[in-house]
Design a protein around this motif. Structure first.
Motif, short mmCIF file in Angstrom:
data_model
loop_
_atom_site.label_atom_id
_atom_site.label_comp_id
_atom_site.label_asym_id
_atom_site.label_seq_id
_atom_site.Cartn_x
_atom_site.Cartn_y
_atom_site.Cartn_z
N GLY A 75 -5.96 2.07 -7.40
CA GLY A 75 -5.92 3.43 -6.92
C GLY A 75 -6.09 4.39 -8.06
N GLN A 76 -6.37 5.63 -7.74
CA GLN A 76 -6.55 6.63 -8.79
C GLN A 76 -6.26 8.02 -8.23
OE1 GLN A 76 -10.35 6.42 -10.69
NE2 GLN A 76 -9.79 7.83 -12.31
N THR A 77 -5.74 8.87 -9.11
CA THR A 77 -5.45 10.23 -8.71
C THR A 77 -6.31 11.16 -9.52
OG1 THR A 77 -3.17 9.51 -8.68
CG2 THR A 77 -3.55 11.84 -8.38
N LEU A 97 0.82 -1.21 0.00
CA LEU A 97 0.00 0.00 0.00
C LEU A 97 0.85 1.26 0.00
CD1 LEU A 97 -3.03 -0.32 2.42
CD2 LEU A 97 -3.06 0.21 -0.01
N ALA A 98 1.97 1.22 0.72
CA ALA A 98 2.87 2.39 0.75
C ALA A 98 3.36 2.66 -0.67
CB ALA A 98 4.05 2.13 1.68
N GLY A 99 3.62 1.59 -1.44
CA GLY A 99 4.07 1.74 -2.82
C GLY A 99 2.99 2.37 -3.69
N VAL A 100 1.76 1.90 -3.53
CA VAL A 100 0.67 2.48 -4.32
C VAL A 100 0.46 3.94 -3.92
CG1 VAL A 100 -1.81 2.39 -4.76
CG2 VAL A 100 -0.46 0.32 -4.83
N PHE A 101 0.64 4.22 -2.64
CA PHE A 101 0.54 5.61 -2.20
C PHE A 101 1.61 6.47 -2.90
CE2 PHE A 101 2.29 8.92 0.51
CZ PHE A 101 1.18 9.76 0.61
N ALA A 102 2.86 5.96 -2.90
CA ALA A 102 3.95 6.71 -3.53
C ALA A 102 3.64 6.94 -5.01
CB ALA A 102 5.27 5.96 -3.39
N HIS A 103 3.06 5.93 -5.65
CA HIS A 103 2.75 6.01 -7.08
C HIS A 103 1.57 6.94 -7.35
CE1 HIS A 103 2.08 4.18 -11.17
NE2 HIS A 103 0.87 4.63 -10.91
N GLU A 104 0.45 6.67 -6.65
CA GLU A 104 -0.79 7.40 -6.96
C GLU A 104 -0.80 8.82 -6.41
OE1 GLU A 104 -3.08 6.60 -8.94
OE2 GLU A 104 -2.71 4.47 -9.22
N ILE A 122 9.20 3.37 -8.52
CA ILE A 122 9.12 4.45 -7.53
C ILE A 122 8.92 3.83 -6.15
CG2 ILE A 122 6.62 4.81 -7.87
CD1 ILE A 122 7.14 7.81 -7.33
N PHE A 123 9.68 4.31 -5.19
CA PHE A 123 9.47 3.78 -3.84
C PHE A 123 9.86 4.77 -2.75
CE2 PHE A 123 13.92 2.63 -2.98
CZ PHE A 123 14.43 2.42 -4.26
N ASN A 182 6.35 -0.31 -7.93
CA ASN A 182 6.39 0.62 -6.80
C ASN A 182 6.62 -0.14 -5.51
OD1 ASN A 182 3.76 -0.17 -5.65
ND2 ASN A 182 2.96 0.69 -7.55
N GLY A 183 6.89 0.60 -4.45
CA GLY A 183 7.12 -0.09 -3.19
C GLY A 183 7.44 0.87 -2.07
N GLY A 184 7.82 0.28 -0.96
CA GLY A 184 8.16 1.08 0.22
C GLY A 184 8.28 0.15 1.40
#
Lengths: 437, 454
Positions: B371-373, B232-239, B343-344, B439-441
């Motif tokens: 996810g979506q922005t 989820l942290a990765g998706v957060f970083a991405h989105e 991206i991470f 992505n990641g984190g």
């Protein structure tokens, strides 16, 4: 094509050759300035064969090597993918208006002019960041099968779109028009967008809770995606639709009537037959809230002991490439019957609620089950029938079988929406909205 | 091949022109429940031409070689039309001419593995959830995409690069009474077939989770402080953040561009985010982007301060910032656009136990589900989560979607764990899809997230 079909017909029990050629141009303006001009030429041939009740599938962009393509399809028979249906022997399709020669004459310069015109009008009306664009696409498709079907159709689609972005937010009000050849975006549509934009200048943070929500064309995707998924013969077969045993029952508000009508050529994209060559017809889905039917392609019709409703299409929500995707059930001509309420009247009926113009996360969650949980962006907060401002940081969530049972009123105007659908704005009540306040 | 491409461009008169030819080989195996629904191996190919002339830019894609002449002409005419209708000529940042051939090292080349073996492996994974009566459906698919790219430009670059992506991914759906729940599964990578062997445990764990979800409570909507797991942290970083580090997004949004000036303080001082697609073995790994620029790591946020951006040659010139090699296309059907590579969020020093203690009360949310922005706002789903009370993980919760504001949330990241993990499958849709978007984190804590529930 004929030669490929003949070869495939000899090697298998049934064969189908699908071919398409498409050319398109698109022009886009970002921040009211020309940003991009793109042209695409895309063609291809796709082969389906059925042998001993098993399916073979292969495709290519360039039919240089018929034998190679056929061998690919024969190779894929080894997987023993079931295909216990017969390809249709459709002879003559209905004659529909699907192509306007004016579309073929549209140039990049014409598209540029229309995009620029929209930008100029919007610039004069509202101080936002303006995005706009126009496109045209012309394609021809042909289906030949070993049972004698030889169907071809030419299609054209032209359209324009625009958004006014709230500066700093990146999200905004959007509208779109689509037709068989270029039509100018109507002034009233541009004004509607600009007026709503102006009323969203102030940001507000209302308290959450259950409230009325007005779904506008851009946010209707949330509901439509779940409606289509829940009515798909495939979802019923896979036991993931909650509607399997509800035929004839009331599942939505009596104010809702929904049907699919591929034959309606008042709009672009009309079809006389689907991508498997099955004749299309108008299909009632929901009549005054009562579930009337599901939609099927050949494969899932056979599995459910039904007949194909003419909904086998090569492409789904995620992939629109007709050459590389096998046919599957898809609903692309959904109509929701309009009501009688103007946009102003719909808004006047909101004691407390949100006009949702755009959403995030419509693709997330348990879609066949009808669950949704969306970020609102942008949304306009309304109190006592008046727009107060643009809502900051809010989510709306629910299940469409509840939300669409609580319809207050249906708008009078049809807008283009999700995957070729035409729908009016829809005012629902009791939708759960969460905010930071 | 390069001679053929040179011939296509031979008559072009533009200041700059490039062409990319790709052969794409795709193998697909798909199960829906017990039933095999797809098995195919196919090849397709096509061309992309881009022209920059007198400050006007245009692109054309085509699939039939006999359309080449018309395609190049269309691109030149459109570039000329662009040039006549723009007040601001398009420029491209200077890039070195590169002559290279690059193929990634593969753990095991999937092209040499018989279809039957692939089919049996996917069937084995698919059968793991299906052994449980409450699992009503699975949708599990193997995908192998091999892009052989030939890139040539009028500045002398000639690059041939192979990109190979494999994955087994899908959805497990379970039902009990009137409740259905599903969970995403996914394994894969860009370094060969080895990445998807021996992954039974992944499918076993996911099956257990989806069955557990049937007994979980829906999350109560509200505002919570949350621990996000690495997925989820990765998706957060991405989105939430990543898309606004793509220069072509902020380029034409003046207000946002101003806010995203390099040097702007965007996040809490403990926050560091990088895009580094140069790491071999990771899903996002590549050598050259689709305009022939070698990819390089870009530190996007350093100690909470915006410090870099992802670029194409066009946006690098526009911003006056260094090239980064992030202009990437899905395949021959598209001209390239600016994309994230890998991206991470860079790891900090907190253990998971320390994060739980520091959260004390809130939610522990796991695994991304889309996810979506939209501008500064983002929304994404978590597959499942747990209540956290007094630093202890409690009961499971379901139906979790979170939403937030980019700027606020970057400030609200209050703690960063030490356990970095990167995603094995990707799928970012920004007009075209990117199956290698990685992505990641580590585990992170974000304060005050809006959780929507249903």
């Amino acid at each position: 094509m004929e030669k490929l079909l003949e070869m495939a017909g000899r090697a298998a029990d049934q064969a189908e050759v699908f071919s398409t050629e498409q050319s398109s141009i698109s022009v886009s303006f970002h921040d009211a300035k020309l940003y991009d001009i793109k042209t695409n030429f895309l063609s291809g041939v796709s082969l389906r064969i059925i042998k001993d009740g098993k399916l073979g599938f292969a495709y290519t962009r360039n039919l240089k090597n018929r034998q190679g393509l056929l061998e690919n399809a024969l190779d894929s028979l080894r997987g023993r993918v079931e295909a216990n249906y017969d390809l249709p022997d459709t002879r003559v399709g209905q004659s529909l208006a699907t192509y306007d020669p004016a579309a073929s004459k549209l140039s990049s310069a014409d598209l540029l002019d229309e995009s620029q015109r929209i930008c100029e009008i919007l610039k004069a009306k509202a101080a936002g960041e303006i995005m706009a664009g126009a496109y045209v696409s012309v394609d021809s498709m042909r289906i030949l099968n070993s049972r004698g079907a030889d169907l071809s159709q030419r299609n054209s689609l032209a359209g324009s779109y625009s958004s006014i972005i709230f500066p700093g937010s990146g999200s905004g009000m959007s509208r779109e028009v689509r037709s068989r050849a270029m039509v100018k975006m109507p002034d009233n549509l541009i004004s509607e967008m600009a007026d709503l934009f102006k009323q969203g200048q102030k940001t507000v943070q209302p308290k959450g809770g259950r409230m009325k929500v007005l779904f506008m064309p851009e946010s209707m995707i949330t509901l439509l995606w779940r409606i289509v998924s829940g009515l798909s013969g495939r979802s019923v077969y896979e036991k993931i639709s909650p509607n399997a045993a509800r035929l004839g029952q009331r599942i939505f508000s009596p104010k809702l009537t929904i049907y699919d009508d591929p034959l309606n050529d008042a709009y672009p994209g009309a079809r006389a037959w689907d991508d498997e060559g099955v004749p299309c017809k108008k299909l009632p889905l929901i009549e005054q809230g009562v579930l009337k039917g599901f939609f099927y392609d050949l494969k899932y019709a056979e599995k459910m002991g039904a007949a194909s409703t003419g909904h086998g299409y090569r492409g789904d929500i995620w992939s629109g490439d007709p050459v590389t995707v096998k046919p599957g059930p898809f609903l692309g001509h959904l109509f929701m019957e309009p009501g009688t309420a103007s946009l102003a009247r719909l808004i006047s009926q909101i004691d407390r609620g949100i006009i949702i113009e755009g959403v995030m996360g419509a693709h997330s969650g348990n879609i066949p089950n009808g669950d949704y949980s969306i970020g609102i962006g942008p949304g306009l907060y309304v109190e006592n029938g008046r727009i107060v401002g643009r809502v900051k940081d809010a989510m709306a969530a629910g299940n469409i079988y509840q939300t669409l049972s609580n319809v207050v009123e249906v708008g009078e105007t049809l807008y283009p929406s999700f995957e070729g659908a035409r729908v009016p704005p829809l005012l629902c009540e009791g939708v759960s909205v969460t905010t930071k306040s | 091949m390069f001679e053929k491409l040179e011939k296509i461009l031979a008559g072009a008169k533009a200041d700059y022109i490039d062409i990319r030819y790709e052969e794409v080989k795709e193998t697909a195996i798909g199960f829906s429940g017990k039933e095999l629904t797809t098995l195919s191996a196919n090849a397709s190919d096509g061309f992309v031409v881009r022209v920059l002339d007198q400050g006007g830019m245009a692109s054309v894609t085509f699939t039939r070689p006999d359309e080449a002449e018309a395609a190049v002409r269309a691109a030149e005419e459109n570039a000329s039309l662009f040039s006549r209708n723009t007040a601001k000529p398009v420029r491209m940042a200077k890039a070195e001419a590169v002559r290279d051939t690059f193929a990634p090292k593969l753990g095991e080349d999937p092209r040499h593995i018989p279809m039957e073996e692939k089919l049996e492996l996917v069937r084995k994974y698919n059968n793991i959830p299906l052994a449980w009566p409450k699992v009503v459906n699975t949708s599990i698919a193997y995908s192998e995409v091999c892009r052989k790219k030939y890139y040539l430009n009028s500045e002398g670059s000639r690059i041939q690069e192979d990109l190979l992506t494999t994955s087994v991914r899908g959805l497990i759906t379970a039902r009990e009474g009137g409740l259905t729940q599903n969970i995403r599964v996914g394994i894969g990578g860009s370094d060969g077939f080895g990445a998807i062997r021996g992954q039974e445990r992944h499918f076993e764990e996911k099956t257990k989770l989806v069955l557990d979800l049937l007994a979980a409570e829906p999350v109560k909507s509200g505002s919570y402080s949350c621990i996000l797991n690495p997925s989820l942290a990765g998706v957060f970083a991405h989105e939430a953040f990543g898309h606004f580090s793509e220069a072509d997004i902020v380029e034409t949004l003046p207000a946002m561009r101003k806010r995203m000036t390099l040097g702007a303080k965007l996040g809490n001082g403990i926050l560091n985010i990088i895009d580094d697609a140069t790491q071999p073995g990771q899903l996002g790994f590549y050598q050259y982007d689709d305009e022939g620029v070698e990819v390089r790591p870009v530190q996007l946020i350093k100690n909470g301060v915006l410090s870099g951006r992802l670029h194409s040659r066009r946006t690098a010139a526009e911003f006056g910032e260094p090239l980064s090699g992030h202009c990437v296309a899905e395949d021959y059907r598209y001209a390239p656009i600016v994309r994230m590579g890998t991206i991470f969020i860079q790891p900090g020093d907190k253990s998971f136990g320390e994060l739980l203690q520091s959260l004390w009360d809130g939610l522990y949310l796991l695994d991304a589900k889309g996810g979506q922005t939209s501008g500064e706002n983002f929304t994404f789903g978590a597959n499942y989560g747990y209540e956290v009370r007094q630093g202890k993980i409690g009961r499971m919760v379901r139906d979790i979607n979170i939403s937030g504001n980019l700027y606020q949330t970057l400030m609200d990241i209050s703690s960063v764990g030490s356990d970095l993990r990167l995603s094995q499958i990707g799928g970012c849709g920004k007009g075209q899809s990117n199956i290698r978007s990685c992505n990641g984190g580590p585990h992170i804590i974000i304060d005050n997230l809006i959780v929507g529930g249903i």
